[in-house]
Design a protein around this motif. Structure first.
Motif, PDB file in Angstrom:
ATOM      1  N   SER A 279     -12.979  -0.367 -52.681  1.00  0.00           N
ATOM      2  CA  SER A 279     -13.122  -1.460 -53.631  1.00  0.00           C
ATOM      3  C   SER A 279     -13.207  -0.947 -55.063  1.00  0.00           C
ATOM      4  O   SER A 279     -12.671  -1.565 -55.986  1.00  0.00           O
ATOM      5  CB  SER A 279     -14.362  -2.287 -53.298  1.00  0.00           C
ATOM      6  N   ARG A 280     -13.861   0.183 -55.253  1.00  0.00           N
ATOM      7  CA  ARG A 280     -13.972   0.751 -56.589  1.00  0.00           C
ATOM      8  C   ARG A 280     -12.605   1.196 -57.108  1.00  0.00           C
ATOM      9  O   ARG A 280     -12.327   1.104 -58.302  1.00  0.00           O
ATOM     10  CB  ARG A 280     -14.947   1.935 -56.563  1.00  0.00           C
TER      11      ARG A 280
ATOM     12  N   ASN B 119     -17.697  -4.702 -52.513  1.00  0.00           N
ATOM     13  CA  ASN B 119     -17.579  -4.657 -53.963  1.00  0.00           C
ATOM     14  C   ASN B 119     -17.665  -3.218 -54.459  1.00  0.00           C
ATOM     15  O   ASN B 119     -18.047  -2.324 -53.701  1.00  0.00           O
ATOM     16  CB  ASN B 119     -18.694  -5.494 -54.601  1.00  0.00           C
ATOM     17  N   PRO B 120     -17.344  -2.965 -55.717  1.00  0.00           N
ATOM     18  CA  PRO B 120     -17.366  -1.585 -56.233  1.00  0.00           C
ATOM     19  C   PRO B 120     -18.740  -0.926 -56.229  1.00  0.00           C
ATOM     20  O   PRO B 120     -18.828   0.290 -56.379  1.00  0.00           O
ATOM     21  CB  PRO B 120     -16.835  -1.741 -57.669  1.00  0.00           C
ATOM     22  N   ASP B 121     -19.819  -1.698 -56.069  1.00  0.00           N
ATOM     23  CA  ASP B 121     -21.155  -1.091 -56.051  1.00  0.00           C
ATOM     24  C   ASP B 121     -21.956  -1.461 -54.803  1.00  0.00           C
ATOM     25  O   ASP B 121     -23.160  -1.263 -54.759  1.00  0.00           O
ATOM     26  CB  ASP B 121     -21.946  -1.477 -57.297  1.00  0.00           C
TER      27      ASP B 121
ATOM     28  N   PRO C 246     -10.454  -2.631 -57.850  1.00  0.00           N
ATOM     29  CA  PRO C 246     -11.472  -3.666 -58.091  1.00  0.00           C
ATOM     30  C   PRO C 246     -10.896  -5.072 -58.168  1.00  0.00           C
ATOM     31  O   PRO C 246     -11.631  -6.048 -57.999  1.00  0.00           O
ATOM     32  CB  PRO C 246     -12.100  -3.238 -59.421  1.00  0.00           C
ATOM     33  N   GLU C 247      -9.596  -5.195 -58.437  1.00  0.00           N
ATOM     34  CA  GLU C 247      -9.015  -6.531 -58.532  1.00  0.00           C
ATOM     35  C   GLU C 247      -8.787  -7.176 -57.171  1.00  0.00           C
ATOM     36  O   GLU C 247      -8.542  -8.383 -57.070  1.00  0.00           O
ATOM     37  CB  GLU C 247      -7.679  -6.474 -59.290  1.00  0.00           C
TER      38      GLU C 247
END
Length: 228
Positions: A20-21, A117-119, A24-25
């Motif tokens: 995902s990171r 998600n990225p985090d 991210p889109e």
């Protein structure tokens, strides 16, 4: 009645966060398929991202051994991925209480959506009661990062209120409409107070109380009040 919750878990070590990171889109939804050995397979539904970049990210991901494209429809693609890391290898570097994490599997709950998600992960699910949700939320607050987005009773037509009084809500609305919260401000506290027909000190206190209430409901480590 049970509870329905949506929340963010902030933990970079969770599976597929690296993917995902990288993209991210893309919207990456994850299902865990538990009928394949000690580690469940990853079933991914990916939309809105360049699929070649997504597949490169899957190839490069440290927690993916192999992956297979299993279907496509317009902008949505489905993948099956075999994890390369053990449970301890995946999470042991960031989460000390792995036994506690395993114990979450016994909580009376059903997680029906995982968005990577990225985090970390954004999850939503059903919990039998406050105690069941409390076990889940307490673990993640203590071992990673946890942000509650929504908590309602199952069957509720509306989410719980924000806890503001009518006067606090009015003060926030007027201050917002007049530009009090913009940077730079377009109006003064005195002008907001005049519109509310109260003193500047009363307006300041009302706005502070309203903002504190919203912070407690959305960001602090507390639960929003449930409807009666």
């Amino acid at each position: 009645m049970g509870l329905v919750a949506a929340f963010d878990i902030h933990c970079n070590a969770l599976p597929l966060v690296e993917v995902s990171r990288t993209v991210p889109e893309a919207t990456v939804l994850l299902e865990l398929q538990y009928n394949h050995g000690e580690r469940p397979l990853f079933i991914l539904t990916v939309t809105d991202g360049p699929w070649r970049t997504v597949e490169t990210a899957l190839t490069d991901a440290a927690d993916v051994k192999t992956w297979t494209a299993i279907g496509a429809s317009d902008a949505t693609r489905r993948y099956q991925a075999v994890p390369t890391l053990s449970f301890e290898q995946q999470l042991g570097g960031q989460i000390d209480d792995l036994e506690g994490l395993e114990a979450l599997a016994t909580v009376d709950a059903v997680i029906d959506r995982i968005e990577v998600n990225p985090d970390g992960w954004r999850q939503s699910g059903w919990f039998a009661d406050r105690e069941a949700f409390g076990e889940f939320a307490s673990f993640w607050r203590e071992n990673a990062g946890f942000r509650l987005l929504r908590l309602t009773r199952d069957g509720a037509s509306e989410p719980p209120g924000d806890g503001l009084t009518d006067r606090q809500r009015e003060a926030l609305r007027i201050a917002y409409e007049m530009g009090y919260f913009e940077i730079p401000r377009r109006t003064s506290l005195e002008a907001v107070a005049t519109e509310l027909e109260i003193s500047a000190s009363s307006a300041s206190e009302r706005l502070r109380r309203a903002q504190t209430q919203l912070i407690e409901e959305t960001s602090a480590a507390t639960w929003p009040p449930l409807p009666e």
